[in-house]
Design a protein around this motif. Sequence first.
Motif, PDB file in Angstrom:
ATOM      1  N   ALA A  88       6.354   5.671 -52.010  1.00  0.00           N
ATOM      2  CA  ALA A  88       7.511   4.864 -52.522  1.00  0.00           C
ATOM      3  C   ALA A  88       7.329   3.301 -51.911  1.00  0.00           C
ATOM      4  CB  ALA A  88       8.823   5.340 -51.979  1.00  0.00           C
ATOM      5  N   ILE A  89       7.053   3.191 -50.593  1.00  0.00           N
ATOM      6  CA  ILE A  89       6.612   1.878 -49.833  1.00  0.00           C
ATOM      7  C   ILE A  89       5.381   1.429 -50.653  1.00  0.00           C
ATOM      8  CG2 ILE A  89       5.996   0.837 -47.813  1.00  0.00           C
ATOM      9  CD1 ILE A  89       7.566   3.056 -46.409  1.00  0.00           C
ATOM     10  N   GLU A  90       4.355   2.060 -50.911  1.00  0.00           N
ATOM     11  CA  GLU A  90       3.186   1.546 -51.570  1.00  0.00           C
ATOM     12  C   GLU A  90       3.369   1.017 -52.771  1.00  0.00           C
ATOM     13  OE1 GLU A  90       0.520   4.867 -50.888  1.00  0.00           O
ATOM     14  OE2 GLU A  90      -0.257   4.420 -49.030  1.00  0.00           O
ATOM     15  N   ASN A  94       2.992  -2.612 -53.953  1.00  0.00           N
ATOM     16  CA  ASN A  94       1.985  -3.049 -55.124  1.00  0.00           C
ATOM     17  C   ASN A  94       2.715  -3.750 -56.404  1.00  0.00           C
ATOM     18  OD1 ASN A  94      -0.379  -2.525 -54.226  1.00  0.00           O
ATOM     19  ND2 ASN A  94      -0.394  -0.469 -55.237  1.00  0.00           N
ATOM     20  N   ASN A  95       4.074  -3.301 -56.687  1.00  0.00           N
ATOM     21  CA  ASN A  95       4.658  -3.639 -58.036  1.00  0.00           C
ATOM     22  C   ASN A  95       5.833  -4.637 -57.823  1.00  0.00           C
ATOM     23  OD1 ASN A  95       3.131  -1.767 -59.492  1.00  0.00           O
ATOM     24  ND2 ASN A  95       4.552  -0.240 -59.032  1.00  0.00           N
ATOM     25  N   VAL A  96       6.225  -4.999 -56.391  1.00  0.00           N
ATOM     26  CA  VAL A  96       7.229  -5.897 -56.207  1.00  0.00           C
ATOM     27  C   VAL A  96       6.888  -7.057 -55.253  1.00  0.00           C
ATOM     28  CG1 VAL A  96       9.586  -6.439 -55.387  1.00  0.00           C
ATOM     29  CG2 VAL A  96       8.956  -4.195 -56.531  1.00  0.00           C
ATOM     30  N   TYR A  97       6.417  -6.511 -54.054  1.00  0.00           N
ATOM     31  CA  TYR A  97       6.160  -7.762 -53.268  1.00  0.00           C
ATOM     32  C   TYR A  97       4.761  -8.405 -53.461  1.00  0.00           C
ATOM     33  CZ  TYR A  97       9.037  -4.635 -50.399  1.00  0.00           C
ATOM     34  OH  TYR A  97      10.190  -3.899 -50.153  1.00  0.00           O
ATOM     35  N   ARG A  98       3.918  -7.743 -53.878  1.00  0.00           N
ATOM     36  CA  ARG A  98       2.481  -8.554 -54.083  1.00  0.00           C
ATOM     37  C   ARG A  98       2.695  -9.183 -55.507  1.00  0.00           C
ATOM     38  NH1 ARG A  98      -1.150  -6.882 -50.291  1.00  0.00           N
ATOM     39  NH2 ARG A  98      -2.831  -7.796 -51.258  1.00  0.00           N
ATOM     40  N   VAL A  99       3.378  -8.573 -56.237  1.00  0.00           N
ATOM     41  CA  VAL A  99       3.519  -9.343 -57.468  1.00  0.00           C
ATOM     42  C   VAL A  99       4.116 -10.598 -57.493  1.00  0.00           C
ATOM     43  CG1 VAL A  99       4.707  -9.186 -59.713  1.00  0.00           C
ATOM     44  CG2 VAL A  99       3.457  -7.135 -58.983  1.00  0.00           C
ATOM     45  N   TYR A 100       5.198 -10.602 -56.597  1.00  0.00           N
ATOM     46  CA  TYR A 100       6.099 -11.683 -56.459  1.00  0.00           C
ATOM     47  C   TYR A 100       5.241 -12.879 -55.738  1.00  0.00           C
ATOM     48  CZ  TYR A 100       9.831 -14.745 -54.480  1.00  0.00           C
ATOM     49  OH  TYR A 100      10.523 -15.851 -54.221  1.00  0.00           O
ATOM     50  N   PHE A 101       4.304 -12.467 -55.003  1.00  0.00           N
ATOM     51  CA  PHE A 101       3.529 -13.395 -54.296  1.00  0.00           C
ATOM     52  C   PHE A 101       2.092 -13.567 -55.080  1.00  0.00           C
ATOM     53  CE2 PHE A 101       6.490 -12.229 -50.900  1.00  0.00           C
ATOM     54  CZ  PHE A 101       6.879 -13.683 -50.380  1.00  0.00           C
ATOM     55  N   ASN A 102       1.886 -12.979 -56.189  1.00  0.00           N
ATOM     56  CA  ASN A 102       0.917 -13.246 -56.941  1.00  0.00           C
ATOM     57  C   ASN A 102      -0.403 -12.723 -56.122  1.00  0.00           C
ATOM     58  OD1 ASN A 102      -0.536 -13.907 -59.463  1.00  0.00           O
ATOM     59  ND2 ASN A 102      -1.041 -16.089 -58.701  1.00  0.00           N
ATOM     60  N   LYS A 103      -0.310 -11.664 -55.619  1.00  0.00           N
ATOM     61  CA  LYS A 103      -1.349 -11.010 -55.025  1.00  0.00           C
ATOM     62  C   LYS A 103      -1.845  -9.640 -55.681  1.00  0.00           C
ATOM     63  CE  LYS A 103      -2.861 -12.243 -51.737  1.00  0.00           C
ATOM     64  NZ  LYS A 103      -3.952 -13.273 -51.240  1.00  0.00           N
ATOM     65  N   THR A 104      -3.150  -9.450 -55.538  1.00  0.00           N
ATOM     66  CA  THR A 104      -3.675  -8.337 -56.270  1.00  0.00           C
ATOM     67  C   THR A 104      -3.145  -7.007 -55.891  1.00  0.00           C
ATOM     68  OG1 THR A 104      -5.594  -9.398 -56.886  1.00  0.00           O
ATOM     69  CG2 THR A 104      -5.824  -7.074 -57.139  1.00  0.00           C
ATOM     70  N   LEU A 154       1.829  -5.409 -45.097  1.00  0.00           N
ATOM     71  CA  LEU A 154       2.972  -6.086 -44.938  1.00  0.00           C
ATOM     72  C   LEU A 154       2.859  -7.366 -43.992  1.00  0.00           C
ATOM     73  CD1 LEU A 154       5.354  -2.760 -44.390  1.00  0.00           C
ATOM     74  CD2 LEU A 154       5.175  -4.643 -46.489  1.00  0.00           C
ATOM     75  N   ASP A 155       1.835  -7.378 -43.217  1.00  0.00           N
ATOM     76  CA  ASP A 155       1.631  -8.474 -42.372  1.00  0.00           C
ATOM     77  C   ASP A 155       1.170  -9.798 -43.237  1.00  0.00           C
ATOM     78  OD1 ASP A 155       2.020  -7.215 -40.188  1.00  0.00           O
ATOM     79  OD2 ASP A 155       0.003  -6.745 -39.478  1.00  0.00           O
ATOM     80  N   GLU A 156       0.216  -9.435 -44.259  1.00  0.00           N
ATOM     81  CA  GLU A 156      -0.217 -10.433 -45.423  1.00  0.00           C
ATOM     82  C   GLU A 156       1.097 -11.020 -46.028  1.00  0.00           C
ATOM     83  OE1 GLU A 156      -3.184 -11.074 -48.934  1.00  0.00           O
ATOM     84  OE2 GLU A 156      -2.461  -8.884 -48.410  1.00  0.00           O
ATOM     85  N   ILE A 157       1.971 -10.061 -46.456  1.00  0.00           N
ATOM     86  CA  ILE A 157       3.396 -10.337 -47.200  1.00  0.00           C
ATOM     87  C   ILE A 157       4.230 -11.294 -46.416  1.00  0.00           C
ATOM     88  CG2 ILE A 157       5.352  -9.396 -48.216  1.00  0.00           C
ATOM     89  CD1 ILE A 157       2.803  -8.941 -49.943  1.00  0.00           C
ATOM     90  N   LYS A 159       3.235 -13.234 -43.843  1.00  0.00           N
ATOM     91  CA  LYS A 159       2.787 -14.653 -44.074  1.00  0.00           C
ATOM     92  C   LYS A 159       3.177 -15.480 -45.300  1.00  0.00           C
ATOM     93  CE  LYS A 159      -0.748 -13.628 -40.735  1.00  0.00           C
ATOM     94  NZ  LYS A 159      -2.363 -13.268 -40.440  1.00  0.00           N
ATOM     95  N   LEU A 160       2.766 -14.583 -46.359  1.00  0.00           N
ATOM     96  CA  LEU A 160       3.143 -15.291 -47.650  1.00  0.00           C
ATOM     97  C   LEU A 160       4.519 -15.876 -47.698  1.00  0.00           C
ATOM     98  CD1 LEU A 160       0.968 -13.071 -49.943  1.00  0.00           C
ATOM     99  CD2 LEU A 160       0.522 -15.111 -49.260  1.00  0.00           C
ATOM    100  N   ALA A 161       5.366 -14.900 -47.119  1.00  0.00           N
ATOM    101  CA  ALA A 161       7.053 -15.202 -47.187  1.00  0.00           C
ATOM    102  C   ALA A 161       7.164 -16.646 -46.320  1.00  0.00           C
ATOM    103  CB  ALA A 161       7.664 -14.097 -46.721  1.00  0.00           C
ATOM    104  N   ALA A 162       6.357 -16.537 -45.243  1.00  0.00           N
ATOM    105  CA  ALA A 162       6.837 -17.707 -44.161  1.00  0.00           C
ATOM    106  C   ALA A 162       6.355 -18.785 -44.940  1.00  0.00           C
ATOM    107  CB  ALA A 162       6.123 -17.437 -43.085  1.00  0.00           C
ATOM    108  N   ALA A 163       5.188 -18.742 -45.633  1.00  0.00           N
ATOM    109  CA  ALA A 163       4.380 -19.872 -46.407  1.00  0.00           C
ATOM    110  C   ALA A 163       5.293 -20.353 -47.451  1.00  0.00           C
ATOM    111  CB  ALA A 163       3.202 -19.641 -46.664  1.00  0.00           C
ATOM    112  N   LYS A 164       5.815 -19.249 -48.347  1.00  0.00           N
ATOM    113  CA  LYS A 164       6.738 -19.622 -49.360  1.00  0.00           C
ATOM    114  C   LYS A 164       8.181 -20.284 -48.884  1.00  0.00           C
ATOM    115  CE  LYS A 164       7.623 -18.310 -53.857  1.00  0.00           C
ATOM    116  NZ  LYS A 164       6.516 -18.483 -55.150  1.00  0.00           N
TER     117      LYS A 164
END
Length: 325
Positions: A88-90, A94-104, A154-157, A159-164
């Motif tokens: 469920a986390i994965e 894939n379908n929420v967090y990485r989509v929001y930050f435009n990551k594959t 999640l570490d990558e997300i 960092k992306l959230a902080a940058a966002k």
Amino acid sequence: MSKVKYYYDSENLAYRKIKTQKRRKFGVVILFILAAALFGFLSFIVLLNTPFFETPKDRLQAREIENLKLNYAILNKKMDQVNGALDAIEERDNNVYRVYFNKTAIPDSIRKAGFQGKNRYELLEGYNNSQLVINTTKRIDVMSKQLAIQSKSLDEILKLAAAKSEFLSAIPAIQPVRNENLKHMASGFGYRTDPFTKARKMHEGMDFTAKSGTPIYATGDGVVAKADNTASGYGNHIVIRHGFGYETLYAHLSKYNTRAGQRVKRGDIIGYVGSTGRSEAPHLHYEVLKDKKVVNPLNFYYGNISAVEYVAISQLANQENQSLD
């Protein structure tokens, strides 16, 4: 009664009784006893290795083995639950967090891949329940790898959230002068009549008419790059570099409330309205630059005005009138 044995004495032509020596009798008895003991020992060993004869120790070991099998079954059920939560986390990743930050998205072939090459479970082979132990260990290893990949994702997300968040704070998103302090919108972005030459030329910002000494606010987080009067025509002016390619310019100030190199936040008072430089009346000339090119500041006021106020300002700003600088 033991049998009596005779032999024929050819010299005396008579049968005589065979007398058994006592030593030989003793040897036969000893040999019989040793043979019986060896047979009994071998029989005991055979019985120990058959299911028909169990010692208390064997029964204890059998119970321990059954308990281990039960514990492994419970462990596998718990791993099924953990796998469900991890899946469920994965999926959200894939379908929420990485989509929001435009990551594959990370494919399952990577998330749930096994371990190739060398046999990692060789030491667990050769036992009665080796397959059970090996299968459980493999599942734990794959789950550990999934958790490691998810942790990195999640570490990558983060960092992306902080940058966002930093990006959203950096965008110049409010008016530099509050509505309640404005007399009117003197001139907008586009071609306007120059107040000194009366020629039609490009006006690269917006003019906000207000009393001298009216506070001017930083429209986004950034660092003050300039706070001086060295640029021709702008008088006392401030340039803020916000990052991400954004810069803002505030011109014709009466005085400063900041200095070059100072970090400011959106909403901080950086100076006050004046009429220094090439100016016809007290006002603030405000510019927004993206990647060194001027853009219409009207597109960046969503942070502190309503839709009705935006429509009113845009109508005034789009009128082709005379600018104040």
